[in-house]
Design an enzyme around this catalytic site. Structure first.
Site, PDB file in Angstrom:
ATOM      1  N   ARG A 112      58.508  80.575  24.588  1.00  0.00           N
ATOM      2  CA  ARG A 112      59.414  81.491  25.283  1.00  0.00           C
ATOM      3  C   ARG A 112      60.776  81.378  24.616  1.00  0.00           C
ATOM      4  O   ARG A 112      61.182  80.306  24.164  1.00  0.00           O
ATOM      5  CB  ARG A 112      59.534  81.149  26.772  1.00  0.00           C
ATOM      6  N   GLU A 151      65.235  89.042  24.719  1.00  0.00           N
ATOM      7  CA  GLU A 151      64.333  90.122  24.295  1.00  0.00           C
ATOM      8  C   GLU A 151      64.486  91.321  25.240  1.00  0.00           C
ATOM      9  O   GLU A 151      64.628  91.150  26.446  1.00  0.00           O
ATOM     10  CB  GLU A 151      62.869  89.656  24.340  1.00  0.00           C
ATOM     11  N   HIS A 155      57.245  88.848  19.512  1.00  0.00           N
ATOM     12  CA  HIS A 155      56.547  88.229  20.647  1.00  0.00           C
ATOM     13  C   HIS A 155      55.080  88.655  20.691  1.00  0.00           C
ATOM     14  O   HIS A 155      54.569  89.107  21.717  1.00  0.00           O
ATOM     15  CB  HIS A 155      57.238  88.576  21.971  1.00  0.00           C
TER      16      HIS A 155
END
Length: 344
Positions: free
Chosen positions: A209, A238, A255
């Site tokens: 993360r 993000e 991601h």
């Protein structure tokens, strides 16, 4: 319970979910931005992934009793608030673990790094971290594992401190959930202090993360020579990612480390099973998707995925981060058998 009375909202970017429960429930497929408090007011369940924030602002006053997340992580869900308000929360643990391991080692190999004899520091020994550690050993690496919650629960035998990893690892890869307030919070596990303590100018990988690593600490670490190379799939803020971090990352992706065909199938099937079980619905039959090869080689991994193409796409168009992620062409996991049967 009448199945036709069950109303479900599904985040429309979740692949392979459509058709699994549509014959036995009323399902609406919405973009994350359209999943509002008004939209969820009269629904029974939400099937989501990381872009839908499930908390009091969204759910207060809703009759929703289940959040089924087709993801490993749950940092997009206020689990405590949900549970206190009678909303069950379920995720899909391990669904994309083989894909993330594939990403980690394919990225290292794409940089021409000879892994044999190198020291791999794995931070987080959950479903993903265990596979990464195991593959590292198969590829001839010395592996150090850090996971304080597991060490406390299981004994400290194989586990080492962050200080040991900072001192000895040639590659450091993060595989923790993102937490801020737990006894073992993972927010900015890699910070300026950790970077300053690095001894071997390691390659640093974040496919966990974004908030697990401090963006400025990464930038400063490269500038100072404390970090030799960066592989970044998960970013703070993000999709508004740091352009400076993007410029200096050797491998930079939107991601998608866990975005394998098999991983997405596992996640969607798991979420659908959770919903079906909760409301006594008959789900469309699906194949069993659990699989992990007994043995992998560097050549197997290199042939299965090349992250350079994804890196070029993101570096050329960082403003398209979300589009690149949502429209990603799902790859096949390392040595996954019967590929064509999987999707038929």
């Amino acid at each position: 319970m009448e199945s036709r009375g069950i109303k479900i909202i599904v985040e429309k970017n979740i692949p392979f979910f459509k058709g699994l429960l549509d014959d036995v429930a009323e399902i609406e497929y919405l973009a994350p931005g359209d999943i509002t408090a008004e939209a969820v007011k009269d629904i029974d369940a939400i099937v989501t992934r990381t872009r839908t924030r499930c908390d009091k602002n969204l759910l207060d006053g809703s009759r929703c009793s289940l959040i089924a997340s087709a993801t490993i992580g749950l940092d997009h869900v206020d689990v405590d608030w949900c549970e206190k308000n009678g909303i069950e929360v379920k995720n899909a643990p391990g669904c994309n673990a083989p894909a993330v391991a594939q990403y980690v080692f394919a990225s290292l190999l794409s940089l021409g790094i000879d892994l044999t004899g190198k020291c791999l520091g794995v931070i987080g020994a959950g479903n993903v971290g265990k596979i990464v550690a195991g593959w590292g050993r198969q590829l001839g690496m010395r592996v150090l594992v850090n996971d304080p919650p597991r060490a406390l629960a299981e004994g400290y035998g194989e586990f080492v401190s962050l200080e040991t990893i900072a001192a000895e690892a040639d590659v450091i890869t993060f595989h923790t959930p993102y937490t801020k307030n737990s006894p073992f919070a993972t927010h900015h596990l890699l910070d300026s202090r950790f970077v300053d303590s690095l001894q071997r100018k390691p390659v640093v990988i974040n496919s966990a993360r974004g908030g697990v690593t401090d963006t400025q600490a990464l930038i400063n670490g490269v500038a100072s020579g404390k970090i030799s190379r960066l592989i970044i799939d998960c970013w703070e803020c993000e999709p508004e990612i740091s352009r400076q971090l993007l410029d200096i990352a050797d491998i930079a992706t939107p991601h998608i480390a866990g975005y394998s065909l098999q991983g997405k199938l596992r996640a969607s099937y798991t979420a659908a099973r959770v919903v079906a079980g909760k409301f006594n619905l008959k789900m469309k039959p699906v194949p069993e998707m659990q699989y992990l090869p007994d043995k992998v080689t560097a050549q197997d991994i290199k042939e299965s995925y090349d992250p350079v193409k994804d890196t070029v796409a993101l570096k050329n168009s960082p403003e398209k981060f979300e589009s690149l992620r949502n429209n990603y062409q799902l790859r096949t996991e390392v040595l996954f058998p019967d590929y064509n049967k999987t999707v038929n």
